[in-house]
Write a protein that holds these residues in place. Structure first.
Motif, PDB file in Angstrom:
ATOM      1  N   ALA A  44      -6.966  -0.709  -6.714  1.00 23.53           N
ATOM      2  CA  ALA A  44      -6.635   0.661  -7.124  1.00 23.53           C
ATOM      3  C   ALA A  44      -7.686   1.628  -6.574  1.00 23.53           C
ATOM      4  O   ALA A  44      -7.374   2.756  -6.185  1.00 23.53           O
ATOM      5  CB  ALA A  44      -6.560   0.744  -8.646  1.00 23.53           C
ATOM      6  N   ILE A  45      -8.938   1.172  -6.525  1.00 24.28           N
ATOM      7  CA  ILE A  45     -10.012   2.010  -5.964  1.00 24.28           C
ATOM      8  C   ILE A  45      -9.906   2.058  -4.440  1.00 24.28           C
ATOM      9  O   ILE A  45     -10.014   3.106  -3.831  1.00 24.28           O
ATOM     10  CB  ILE A  45     -11.411   1.459  -6.380  1.00 24.28           C
ATOM     11  CG1 ILE A  45     -11.566   1.553  -7.894  1.00 24.28           C
ATOM     12  CG2 ILE A  45     -12.528   2.202  -5.667  1.00 24.28           C
ATOM     13  CD1 ILE A  45     -12.788   0.825  -8.441  1.00 24.28           C
ATOM     14  N   ASN A  46      -9.669   0.878  -3.851  1.00 18.76           N
ATOM     15  CA  ASN A  46      -9.580   0.813  -2.381  1.00 18.76           C
ATOM     16  C   ASN A  46      -8.402  -0.073  -1.967  1.00 18.76           C
ATOM     17  O   ASN A  46      -8.531  -1.294  -1.899  1.00 18.76           O
ATOM     18  CB  ASN A  46     -10.892   0.250  -1.812  1.00 18.76           C
ATOM     19  CG  ASN A  46     -10.805   0.040  -0.312  1.00 18.76           C
ATOM     20  OD1 ASN A  46      -9.881   0.543   0.350  1.00 18.76           O
ATOM     21  ND2 ASN A  46     -11.755  -0.698   0.238  1.00 18.76           N
ATOM     22  N   PRO A  47      -7.253   0.536  -1.680  1.00 15.71           N
ATOM     23  CA  PRO A  47      -6.065  -0.260  -1.306  1.00 15.71           C
ATOM     24  C   PRO A  47      -6.246  -1.016   0.006  1.00 15.71           C
ATOM     25  O   PRO A  47      -5.434  -1.870   0.340  1.00 15.71           O
ATOM     26  CB  PRO A  47      -4.950   0.784  -1.167  1.00 15.71           C
ATOM     27  CG  PRO A  47      -5.473   2.021  -1.801  1.00 15.71           C
ATOM     28  CD  PRO A  47      -6.961   1.979  -1.691  1.00 15.71           C
ATOM     29  N   GLY A  48      -7.316  -0.732   0.726  1.00 16.53           N
ATOM     30  CA  GLY A  48      -7.561  -1.423   1.991  1.00 16.53           C
ATOM     31  C   GLY A  48      -8.532  -2.589   1.848  1.00 16.53           C
ATOM     32  O   GLY A  48      -9.159  -2.993   2.826  1.00 16.53           O
ATOM     33  N   ASN A  49      -8.672  -3.109   0.640  1.00 22.54           N
ATOM     34  CA  ASN A  49      -9.613  -4.207   0.418  1.00 22.54           C
ATOM     35  C   ASN A  49      -8.928  -5.557   0.715  1.00 22.54           C
ATOM     36  O   ASN A  49      -8.251  -6.128  -0.141  1.00 22.54           O
ATOM     37  CB  ASN A  49     -10.119  -4.151  -1.033  1.00 22.54           C
ATOM     38  CG  ASN A  49     -11.272  -5.102  -1.261  1.00 22.54           C
ATOM     39  OD1 ASN A  49     -11.328  -6.184  -0.677  1.00 22.54           O
ATOM     40  ND2 ASN A  49     -12.202  -4.699  -2.119  1.00 22.54           N
ATOM     41  N   ALA A  50      -9.127  -6.039   1.921  1.00 21.80           N
ATOM     42  CA  ALA A  50      -8.464  -7.282   2.349  1.00 21.80           C
ATOM     43  C   ALA A  50      -8.920  -8.475   1.513  1.00 21.80           C
ATOM     44  O   ALA A  50      -8.128  -9.372   1.210  1.00 21.80           O
ATOM     45  CB  ALA A  50      -8.761  -7.531   3.822  1.00 21.80           C
ATOM     46  N   GLU A  74      -0.447 -12.064   3.734  1.00 28.20           N
ATOM     47  CA  GLU A  74       0.088 -11.156   4.772  1.00 28.20           C
ATOM     48  C   GLU A  74      -0.525  -9.762   4.616  1.00 28.20           C
ATOM     49  O   GLU A  74      -0.857  -9.100   5.598  1.00 28.20           O
ATOM     50  CB  GLU A  74       1.615 -11.081   4.680  1.00 28.20           C
ATOM     51  CG  GLU A  74       2.269 -12.244   5.421  1.00 28.20           C
ATOM     52  CD  GLU A  74       3.719 -12.449   5.070  1.00 28.20           C
ATOM     53  OE1 GLU A  74       4.281 -11.652   4.275  1.00 28.20           O
ATOM     54  OE2 GLU A  74       4.303 -13.428   5.568  1.00 28.20           O
ATOM     55  N   LYS A  75      -0.679  -9.319   3.353  1.00 26.47           N
ATOM     56  CA  LYS A  75      -1.279  -7.998   3.119  1.00 26.47           C
ATOM     57  C   LYS A  75      -2.738  -7.985   3.584  1.00 26.47           C
ATOM     58  O   LYS A  75      -3.204  -7.012   4.177  1.00 26.47           O
ATOM     59  CB  LYS A  75      -1.175  -7.626   1.636  1.00 26.47           C
ATOM     60  CG  LYS A  75       0.244  -7.162   1.295  1.00 26.47           C
ATOM     61  CD  LYS A  75       0.361  -6.723  -0.136  1.00 26.47           C
ATOM     62  CE  LYS A  75       1.738  -6.082  -0.347  1.00 26.47           C
ATOM     63  NZ  LYS A  75       2.222  -6.170  -1.695  1.00 26.47           N
ATOM     64  N   ALA A  76      -3.457  -9.077   3.289  1.00 20.77           N
ATOM     65  CA  ALA A  76      -4.860  -9.162   3.729  1.00 20.77           C
ATOM     66  C   ALA A  76      -4.935  -9.097   5.252  1.00 20.77           C
ATOM     67  O   ALA A  76      -5.779  -8.400   5.821  1.00 20.77           O
ATOM     68  CB  ALA A  76      -5.492 -10.457   3.219  1.00 20.77           C
ATOM     69  N   LEU A  77      -4.010  -9.797   5.914  1.00 18.33           N
ATOM     70  CA  LEU A  77      -4.022  -9.836   7.385  1.00 18.33           C
ATOM     71  C   LEU A  77      -3.551  -8.526   8.007  1.00 18.33           C
ATOM     72  O   LEU A  77      -3.949  -8.198   9.125  1.00 18.33           O
ATOM     73  CB  LEU A  77      -3.152 -10.999   7.884  1.00 18.33           C
ATOM     74  CG  LEU A  77      -3.798 -12.376   7.688  1.00 18.33           C
ATOM     75  CD1 LEU A  77      -2.771 -13.497   7.860  1.00 18.33           C
ATOM     76  CD2 LEU A  77      -4.946 -12.583   8.664  1.00 18.33           C
TER      77      LEU A  77
END
Lengths: 100, 230
Positions: A44-50, A74-77
């Motif tokens: 929620a703080i950082n949606p780009g946290n793989a 898949e989201k992490a990648l």
């Protein structure tokens, strides 16, 4: 030996790094519901946290929820295409074996 | 111990995978195909690869095929070639012949010609896929005989927190637990989270079944089917 280890959770001051640390602590102690809640807070703080997505993938894989695990890897990648562990786990779940 | 010698005839995806896997297990592998590029691709991985037409008896003789322990006929496109090669291998005295079949008729013909084993990968994969779609808790199923199977399944909820004895799996379902797999969280040397798989082989009656465990069971197919339904 199959067993569990128990420790006190680290203190959290509400920033992304400490939330992630807390989440990983819960994960390592097999407290998966608590870990999921913390990883979601980090996202929620950082949606780009793989790393958070990767860890959520591990939890789902541990719970034999293959579809959800694949989705998380898949989201992490998508965020970090070079995330080797996420790629290895995803390939394993899809059934792609390493070539000799 | 003498290395076992294998011949793989036909280097499509199936044949080349079998050849490479055998070579990785230290077997001696002779691979044959009529397409030069396929032979070239596999050459670095196996003992010997040759461009040759295996439907010709003199070719097989010149390659010393009679000394091979096991020949795998992995020709998918031409049933006629596959049948001819099977016949020749049998006549030349190859000890064991395995044929990849493409249809029921193909299976019947090569079986009559004396193939020791006929495999039908498409059918076997389709059966597994259908089973996994119908019973998502079934991760793997191996047919031991017509009656008995080994099944790898996610431990049913009713068993969580119970010992194998308390679960009464043997009394109620007539199946035996041969192993329990458990994933545990861990940290890699680089400090990354990961999961490691631990396996308890032939667990005793006191072994506790936990949530997320994977049970490896052996039993009659009909009894295992009852367990899948709970």
């Amino acid at each position: 030996m199959i067993g569990k280890k128990k420790k006190e959770p680290p203190p959290s001051n509400g920033n992304e790094a400490s939330i992630l640390e807390m989440a990983k602590f819960y994960f390592l102690n097999s407290k998966y519901n608590e870990a999921i809640a913390e990883f979601k807070k980090a996202l929620a703080i950082n949606p780009g946290n793989a790393e958070a997505y990767y860890n959520l993938g591990l939890i789902h894989e541990n719970r034999n929820n293959t579809d959800e695990a694949k989705d998380m890897y898949e989201k992490a990648l998508a965020i970090d295409p070079d995330y080797k562990l996420a790629k290895d786990h995803l390939n394993k779940l899809i059934g792609i074996q390493k070539k000799i | 111990m003498k290395k076992r010698q294998f011949a793989v005839i036909g280097l499509g995806t199936f044949g080349s995978s079998v050849a490479r896997e055998l070579a990785s297990k230290n077997a001696q592998v002779l691979a044959i195909d009529t397409v030069e590029e396929k032979v070239k691709d596999i050459t670095p991985y196996i003992t010997q690869a040759v461009v040759a037409d295996a439907t010709e008896e003199k070719v097989l003789r010149s390659l010393g095929i009679s000394d091979i322990d096991c020949a795998i006929v992995a020709i998918g496109q031409s049933m006629e070639s596959s049948i001819m090669i099977t016949l020749l291998l049998k006549e030349l005295g190859v000890k064991s012949i395995i044929v990849k079949s493409v249809s029921d008729l193909h299976s019947k013909i090569v079986a009559k010609l004396g193939a020791d084993r006929v495999i039908f990968p498409e059918y076997e994969m389709a059966k597994k896929l259908a089973e996994s779609l119908v019973s998502p808790n079934i991760l793997e199923e191996i047919e031991l005989s017509q009656e008995f199977n080994i099944v790898e399944m996610v431990a049913p909820k009713n068993f969580w927190g119970k010992s194998i004895r308390e679960s009464e799996i043997r009394a109620n379902f007539k199946v035996d637990v041969i192993a329990i797999k458990r994933h545990s969280p861990t940290i890699t040397d680089e400090g990354q989270s990961d999961i490691k798989e631990e396996i308890a082989i032939a667990p005793g009656g006191e072994f506790e079944i936990r949530e997320n465990d994977i049970m490896v069971l052996v039993g009659k197919e009909t009894d295992l089917d009852h367990l899948k339904e709970i």
